[in-house]
Scaffold this active site. Sequence first.
Site, short mmCIF file in Angstrom:
data_model
loop_
_atom_site.label_atom_id
_atom_site.label_comp_id
_atom_site.label_asym_id
_atom_site.label_seq_id
_atom_site.Cartn_x
_atom_site.Cartn_y
_atom_site.Cartn_z
N ARG A 67 0.87 -1.18 0.00
CA ARG A 67 0.00 0.00 0.00
C ARG A 67 0.90 1.23 0.00
O ARG A 67 2.12 1.09 0.01
CB ARG A 67 -0.93 -0.01 1.22
N GLU A 125 -2.90 7.67 7.19
CA GLU A 125 -1.53 7.79 7.72
C GLU A 125 -0.56 8.38 6.70
O GLU A 125 0.43 7.75 6.32
CB GLU A 125 -1.04 6.44 8.22
N GLU A 182 -7.23 4.61 15.79
CA GLU A 182 -6.83 3.20 15.77
C GLU A 182 -5.98 2.89 17.00
O GLU A 182 -5.08 3.65 17.35
CB GLU A 182 -5.96 2.89 14.54
C1 GLA Z 1 -2.09 1.42 10.78
C2 GLA Z 1 -2.99 1.45 9.56
C3 GLA Z 1 -3.98 0.35 9.54
C4 GLA Z 1 -3.33 -0.95 9.97
C5 GLA Z 1 -2.76 -0.78 11.35
C6 GLA Z 1 -2.14 -2.05 11.89
O1 GLA Z 1 -2.54 2.15 11.82
O2 GLA Z 1 -3.65 2.68 9.42
O3 GLA Z 1 -4.45 0.24 8.21
O4 GLA Z 1 -2.32 -1.27 9.06
O5 GLA Z 1 -1.73 0.17 11.28
O6 GLA Z 1 -1.54 -1.86 13.15
#
Ligand code: GLA
Length: 677
Positions: free
Chosen positions: A127, A166, A319
Amino acid sequence: MAGRPTTAPGTPRPGMHTLTAGRGLLFGGDYNPEQWPEHVWDEDVELMKAAGVNLVTVGVFSWGRIEPEPGARDFTWLDRVLDLLGSAGIAVDLATPTASPPPWMGHRWPRTLPVDESGHRLWYGARNQFCPSSPVYRERALAIVTDLADRYAGHPALALWHVGNEYGQICHCDDSAAAFRAWLRERYGDLDTLNEAWGTTFWSQHYSDWDEIVTPRRAPYIVNPTQRLDFARFSSDALLAHYRAERDILRERTPDTPVTTNFMGLFKPVDYWSWAPEEDIVSNDWYPDPADPLSPARTALTHDLIRSLGGGRPWLLMEQSPSAVNWRPHNLPKPAGQLRLESLQAVARGADGLCYFQWRASAFGSERFHAAMLPHAGPDTRIHAEVRAHGAELRRLDPVVGTPVPAKVAMLHDWPSWWALEERGRPSDRLDLPDQLLRFYRPLWERGVTVDLARPSADLTGYALVVVPNLYLIDDRDAAALTEYVRGGGVLVVGPFSGVTDPRGHVRTGRFPAPLREVLGASGEEWMPAPEDRPVRCRWADGTGFTARTWTELVRAEGAGTVATFTEGDLADRPAVLRHETGEGVAWYVATIPEPEGLGELTVRALADAGVTGVLPELPPGVEAVRRGPVLFLLNHGAGTVEVPLPQPSEDLLTGSPVHDRVTLAPRAVVALSPLP
Ligand code: GLA
Ligand code: GLA
């Protein structure tokens, strides 16, 4: 790169309150239904309701599903997902899917793929494979965002926009180099100014034509630090420009829906001070390492940063993991009660939403071993039981929703200074900025003193104490403001190797720290990293000792009092810590890196100068204490059961029980104390 304003100045933007109104604290996680057949979706929604989930993030990695080939659109599955969630009363944080373009983009337009500093193209198959400055990526991303916004504007489930994911991709391709040159032209106007700023008389780096300038690509030896500093600034701005372009499309179509993008705490590549004002809600992804004993303090520091980025407004923990992650080499699970402890730590520090990555554990793909709210083993599991219990108890915390977390102490942090500090070719690369921040933060946290983070140009007048663990790069105005702050009665603590350069990264000549010399009443002439295997011994004026490590400086008092000295070697009897009373205030300078005990003592003295106390007079080790709105949170991060004396009778909102003179906290216990009348 300035985007056009989309709302009239002064128009209030929607924020966290638009989400919490009628819902209370938000609870949920990333939901990736595209990984599952549709019959599973019904079970998901039933289980979400039973767990108290009221917000899910949908669509983060759905570009390939929505646009399976260039120009195609398939929203029908997403319609069903949003309808299903909407009819269950679960709000949707709808993501623009632009963090992971489908393979067709890189295959047809390889120039959309990012290139690293060695010139290697990074391929699809994971990604983040986009160049922020690629015109093709930009055009295709904005097209899908436009269609997404047109389609779901007005959908009753849509509550929040989640732009990308992110942001942090850096690129050195030719398109990025061209965009970098345009950014530099804007910054410097002409080549003479750029040559001067970059110090190109050094090693024959003079530029005679703009086209000669490239990103700081891999070179035979140490690359020009100002070129790299400007590239870091540019890279953050280039990503921000892309974020803004997506955001503007969303705001135009749904002016009443708040917009966020998920941050990553002290994430080096992106200057969040410049990003946060561009969002309606500041959100963060945070994954404390269960194996790291400093996690509780590091997490508190991060939460304080996120709250401060939003100017103190409630923020969203977008998250966290319900248990282990899968991206460290060895992934410890969270012990029972840790999920709750960490989530409530975020509430205590200003979060109004607690979300997880992710709802249902993936059966395939790179994250198949990442914990989830609903594990592979299903709902009859300890993790899911903890998730449910936590979702239910959050309803008891309504009194904190929307309330502030007051702080009398500010800690300064600046991204460009961080970038400049950690360039190659300095006295020691053991001086790490996040470590320095945490070192100075810990003794405050241990004493129940709440801290705001602030950028150097912030208005500091409301703070009694300002701590500067490191500001290697500082501009004249900010240094003058710190001086005024102290003269006006503030207390300032400055850590080593601060005030070293100007904003171009040029060393300020003269005794250091030149722009703070007067306010500190002290100055130095030599940075002297210490052998790693030997502690640096220091002594307070009363004869008691403490140790320091890694770094020392040859400094002298020029009006300040020497409160601690080095005791050995060339620096014996020379100042290690200085304190200067000037105007109405006090300035401290720390010319080494004291170990926790020494920094603890220094912090106690600086707090006394500032008249700041913790939220409770007595706190057992491992207990975090923080006040949010009317509620005092106590969180036991330690391994033992402890008793905490209390100043007044209260009700623990989490249990509904009254507590009187003292409260007993087992390991990982949390209380949320609301004073009884
Ligand atoms: C990041 C990403 C998520 C996932 C988590 C896993 O925060 O935004 O898509 O990959 O890590 O810990
Ligand atoms: C070598 C080089 C010099 C200088 C020094 C620094 O000797 O020839 O230009 O870089 O190293 O140690």
